[in-house]
Motif scaffolding. Structure first.
Motif, PDB file in Angstrom:
ATOM      1  N   VAL A 182     143.196  52.728  39.937  1.00 32.35           N
ATOM      2  CA  VAL A 182     143.571  53.421  41.171  1.00 32.35           C
ATOM      3  C   VAL A 182     142.472  54.324  41.707  1.00 32.35           C
ATOM      4  O   VAL A 182     142.622  54.884  42.797  1.00 32.35           O
ATOM      5  N   THR A 183     141.361  54.487  40.975  1.00 28.53           N
ATOM      6  CA  THR A 183     140.301  55.386  41.431  1.00 28.53           C
ATOM      7  C   THR A 183     138.971  54.918  40.870  1.00 28.53           C
ATOM      8  O   THR A 183     138.903  53.927  40.136  1.00 28.53           O
ATOM      9  N   ASN A 184     137.886  55.642  41.194  1.00 28.62           N
ATOM     10  CA  ASN A 184     136.565  55.237  40.728  1.00 28.62           C
ATOM     11  C   ASN A 184     136.355  55.642  39.274  1.00 28.62           C
ATOM     12  O   ASN A 184     137.140  56.407  38.700  1.00 28.62           O
ATOM     13  N   ASP A 185     135.268  55.137  38.687  1.00 29.76           N
ATOM     14  CA  ASP A 185     135.047  55.328  37.251  1.00 29.76           C
ATOM     15  C   ASP A 185     134.877  56.795  36.879  1.00 29.76           C
ATOM     16  O   ASP A 185     135.376  57.237  35.833  1.00 29.76           O
ATOM     17  N   GLU A 186     134.190  57.577  37.715  1.00 32.43           N
ATOM     18  CA  GLU A 186     133.964  58.985  37.387  1.00 32.43           C
ATOM     19  C   GLU A 186     135.269  59.769  37.377  1.00 32.43           C
ATOM     20  O   GLU A 186     135.541  60.537  36.450  1.00 32.43           O
ATOM     21  N   ALA A 216     143.316  55.007  28.407  1.00 29.42           N
ATOM     22  CA  ALA A 216     143.732  55.775  29.582  1.00 29.42           C
ATOM     23  C   ALA A 216     142.710  55.646  30.709  1.00 29.42           C
ATOM     24  O   ALA A 216     143.073  55.565  31.886  1.00 29.42           O
ATOM     25  N   GLN A 217     141.439  55.619  30.354  1.00 29.49           N
ATOM     26  CA  GLN A 217     140.403  55.518  31.381  1.00 29.49           C
ATOM     27  C   GLN A 217     140.496  54.181  32.124  1.00 29.49           C
ATOM     28  O   GLN A 217     140.351  54.131  33.348  1.00 29.49           O
ATOM     29  N   ARG A 218     140.738  53.100  31.398  1.00 33.68           N
ATOM     30  CA  ARG A 218     140.879  51.801  32.060  1.00 33.68           C
ATOM     31  C   ARG A 218     142.121  51.775  32.946  1.00 33.68           C
ATOM     32  O   ARG A 218     142.134  51.129  33.999  1.00 33.68           O
ATOM     33  N   ALA A 255     138.230  58.450  37.058  1.00 29.35           N
ATOM     34  CA  ALA A 255     139.066  57.888  35.996  1.00 29.35           C
ATOM     35  C   ALA A 255     138.748  58.539  34.662  1.00 29.35           C
ATOM     36  O   ALA A 255     139.653  58.841  33.871  1.00 29.35           O
ATOM     37  N   ALA A 256     137.461  58.765  34.390  1.00 24.11           N
ATOM     38  CA  ALA A 256     137.064  59.414  33.133  1.00 24.11           C
ATOM     39  C   ALA A 256     137.588  60.839  33.070  1.00 24.11           C
ATOM     40  O   ALA A 256     138.070  61.299  32.024  1.00 24.11           O
ATOM     41  N   SER A 257     137.538  61.555  34.199  1.00 27.51           N
ATOM     42  CA  SER A 257     138.030  62.937  34.233  1.00 27.51           C
ATOM     43  C   SER A 257     139.540  62.993  34.033  1.00 27.51           C
ATOM     44  O   SER A 257     140.053  63.821  33.272  1.00 27.51           O
ATOM     45  N   LEU A 258     140.275  62.100  34.703  1.00 27.44           N
ATOM     46  CA  LEU A 258     141.729  62.083  34.559  1.00 27.44           C
ATOM     47  C   LEU A 258     142.148  61.675  33.155  1.00 27.44           C
ATOM     48  O   LEU A 258     143.130  62.186  32.614  1.00 27.44           O
TER      49      LEU A 258
END
Length: 659
Positions: free
Chosen positions: A322-326, A315-317, A328-331
């Motif tokens: 569509v967004t930055n790594d930080e 899910a993080q990848r 992406a990790a939260s979403l």
């Protein structure tokens, strides 16, 4: 596009007419080698060949449909155009009969086609002949039929005719796509692979060997993500076709080209074996085929790869696209979704920005999250009701122990991915991922409201289950409905709330007949499904002792919501009434708090009724008599005593009608 504007068909018409003229001119000559094309009219053949090359380079709707959407090669595309021209132009049919040297045949034959292609484009005769012989690509795709004229004729003389469906698709001004009426969605290849690389490599390798492969999973989105990753590894788009209990039209499916065809047969109620013979037949018509199946489905001849649920890293990848790594990790900690859903949420967020008059602003992570929740709510079927909420833990009036346990549920849910990744606990019990809770308390004590607060804290939707729709008197139907409910909740990013669940989750009965046995099967199935559900499920009950001990033992959290005490009732009265600035000076809540042991739900109803009565007041103030009237009516609804003695000092506000 009108018929007169279709350049490819016009060129095909000229090919047939010039070929017939050359055939007539050569009729009295000595036998010629047909593999070298026509000897007559060579300047015109060179001119036609140049037109064909220029047309193929520029293209139009016809050429794009045949070569890009269906995936035909140039030789196959010209065979299709010549067959179409025979349907469209009567003079072409006459020309083809001359070329076939048979007045009965007004269709293209392999030999005729090969001679025309040699003369115009210089295509090797054997190559062009092979493209039109029995078993050719157009025939395998269900676009043409072979007309049998007798076993004594050579196969190269057996004419080809467009199928009825292909005639309708080709000659219609609406120009249906190759998928016809299929529910088709095209997903472009991703910039990176989201699923585990080893799993994708093994799946792609096996698909290349077998040509057809089933991806089986307990999660539809996990199977789709793996299919998209396989297509990405091939550098091709995923062409996803959704199907229900019945397979879609195989001819329409067989026409799909230009991507990895994925047939989604993932229906929660699919309990019978998969019909594999049509799938194998379809696989022979396509370069490769992926079939998505639920975990319960069984296959005998089609190889299966089990796709695990979407992991945090997957899910993080997906969100990183569509967004930055930080962010992406939260979403990813909040939503376990695949790239197709992330893309859809991104598109929805961009559209929302345009509607709001901010087309130049890039959607934020919050916009994407909001759109994911909205899309999830729209997926819910008739068995599930979306309960919107903005309530927070600060709005909940409950003992500190209750609030603390609710916050523990939030921490438990958010820590689950790390526990799953860092420990062996869930590997030894793969069905133990679900977070199931039991909220117990008498009516009105805030069980549903607590669930609303929990949903807000987790940033998820809340879905209430309509038990009257789920429970069926017909054997097996309840399990089918429950499977659909959990599938929809998994796709809808939400908490499942089984409100007043005693009827469905009560104590299992002694088996006296078939209905008792199947009722217990329903309970057992629900236990298993709640444990395997990756989200949060909440059962509420008015009487905890009514619940089956097997359910209670499997609950991760059990919260008892008590009848509010004096201090809690005071806070509830304050929160339920309009703001103090709208109170009359003589309004004192202490008598209401002390005299009436009401639940939070009852007090809320009184507050709403009082606000409506005050709105009709000339000064718009909330007066004691408004609250007394509303309180008297609520006591009557609950069947509680409401005599003047019960109201004490408040009795002076009772009218004759209420006394």
């Amino acid at each position: 596009m009108s018929h007169g504007e279709r350049r490819g068909l016009s060129i095909a018409r000229d090919l047939a007419l010039h070929g017939a003229a050359c055939a007539v001119a050569e009729v009295d000559e000595d036998a010629t080698d047909v593999t070298k094309g026509f000897r007559q009219g060579r300047p015109r053949w060179r001119e036609l060949g140049a037109q064909m090359a220029a047309y193929a380079e520029r293209g139009d709707d016809d050429w794009t449909r045949l070569t890009q959407r269906i995936g035909l090669g140039p030789v196959d595309a010209w065979l299709h155009l010549l067959a179409t021209a025979g349907e469209l132009y009567p003079e072409v049919g006459a020309a083809l009969s001359i070329l076939a040297e048979d007045e009965r045949v007004q269709l293209i034959t392999p030999a005729t086609f090969a001679r025309l292609m040699v003369s115009s484009l210089g295509t090797p005769y054997a190559e062009a002949l092979s493209a039109a012989m029995p078993g050719n690509l157009l025939e395998r795709l269900g676009m043409v039929d072979r007309v049998e004229l007798g076993a004594a004729r050579p196969l190269s003389a057996q004419p080809l005719r467009l199928t009825l469906a292909e005639v309708q698709a080709t000659l219609s001004d609406e120009r249906r796509g190759p998928a016809g009426d299929l529910v088709l969605r095209r997903e472009a290849p991703a910039s990176t692979i989201c699923s585990p690389q080893g799993l994708v490599d093994a799946t792609a390798s096996l698909l290349g060997e077998k040509g057809v492969l089933a991806l089986r999973s307990s999660s539809r989105r996990a199977a789709r993500q793996l299919a998209l990753d396989v297509a990405t590894r091939q550098g091709a788009p995923m062409m996803l076709v959704e199907a229900g209990e019945q397979l879609p039209d195989l001819v329409s499916l067989a026409r799909l080209r230009g991507g990895q065809v994925v047939l989604d047969l993932f229906t929660p109620s699919r309990s019978r074996p998969v019909a594999e013979a049509p799938l194998l037949q379809l696989a022979r018509m396509l370069p490769s085929l992926l079939v998505l199946l639920p975990a319960e489905a069984a296959t005998n001849t089609i190889d299966v790869i089990d796709a695990p649920p979407i992991a945090l890293e997957t899910a993080q990848r997906a969100f990183a696209s569509v967004t930055n790594d930080e962010e992406a990790a939260s979403l990813a900690r909040r939503f376990r979704v695949g790239l197709d859903e992330v893309r859809a949420a991104q598109r929805g967020a961009e559209l929302r920005r345009r509607i709001d008059g901010r087309p130049d602003d890039e959607p934020t992570a919050a916009d994407v999250a909001h759109e994911l929740l909205q899309q999830g709510a729209r997926r819910m079927g008739r068995l599930v009701t979306h309960v919107p909420t903005r309530a927070t833990f600060d709005d909940l009036v409950a003992p500190p122990a209750v609030t603390l346990m609710l916050r523990d549920i939030v921490r438990f849910y958010r820590a689950a991915p790390r526990v799953e990744a860092d420990t062996e606990l869930l590997r030894s019990n793969p069905l133990g991922r679900g977070l199931s809770c039991l909220f117990a308390g008498t009516p009105g004590t805030g069980k549903t409201f607590a669930a609303q607060c929990l949903a807000s804290a987790l940033g998820l939707n809340l879905y209430r289950i309509d038990l009257s729709q789920v429970v069926s008197k017909y054997i097996g139907e309840t399990e089918k409905s429950l499977a659909q409910v959990f599938e929809e909740a998994d796709a809808g990013h939400g908490i499942l709330l089984f409100d007043e669940a005693d009827a469905l989750f009560g104590k299992r009965s002694e088996v006296k007949d078939a209905h008792d046995r199947y009722a217990n099967v329903e309970v057992a199935y629900l236990l298993q499904r709640m444990e395997s559900f990756d989200g949060v499920s909440i059962l509420t009950t008015n009487l905890r002792s009514n619940m089956d001990p097997a359910f209670v033992r499997r609950m991760k959290f059990i919260i008892d919501l008590p009848v509010p005490d004096l201090a809690m009732r005071a806070r509830l009265w304050e929160r339920s009434l309009p703001v103090r600035s709208r109170w009359a000076r003589d309004l004192d809540l202490d008598p209401f708090v002390e005299r009436f042991r009401l639940s939070g739900g009852d007090i809320h109803n009184i507050g709403v009724a009082s606000a409506h009565l005050a709105a009709d007041d000339p000064e718009g103030l909330l007066r004691p008599e408004h609250v007394v009237v509303a309180c008297h009516r609520e006591l009557a609804k609950a069947g509680m005593s409401r005599s003047p003695d019960d109201f004490g000092v408040l009795a002076r506000y009772l009218t004759e009608e209420l006394s």
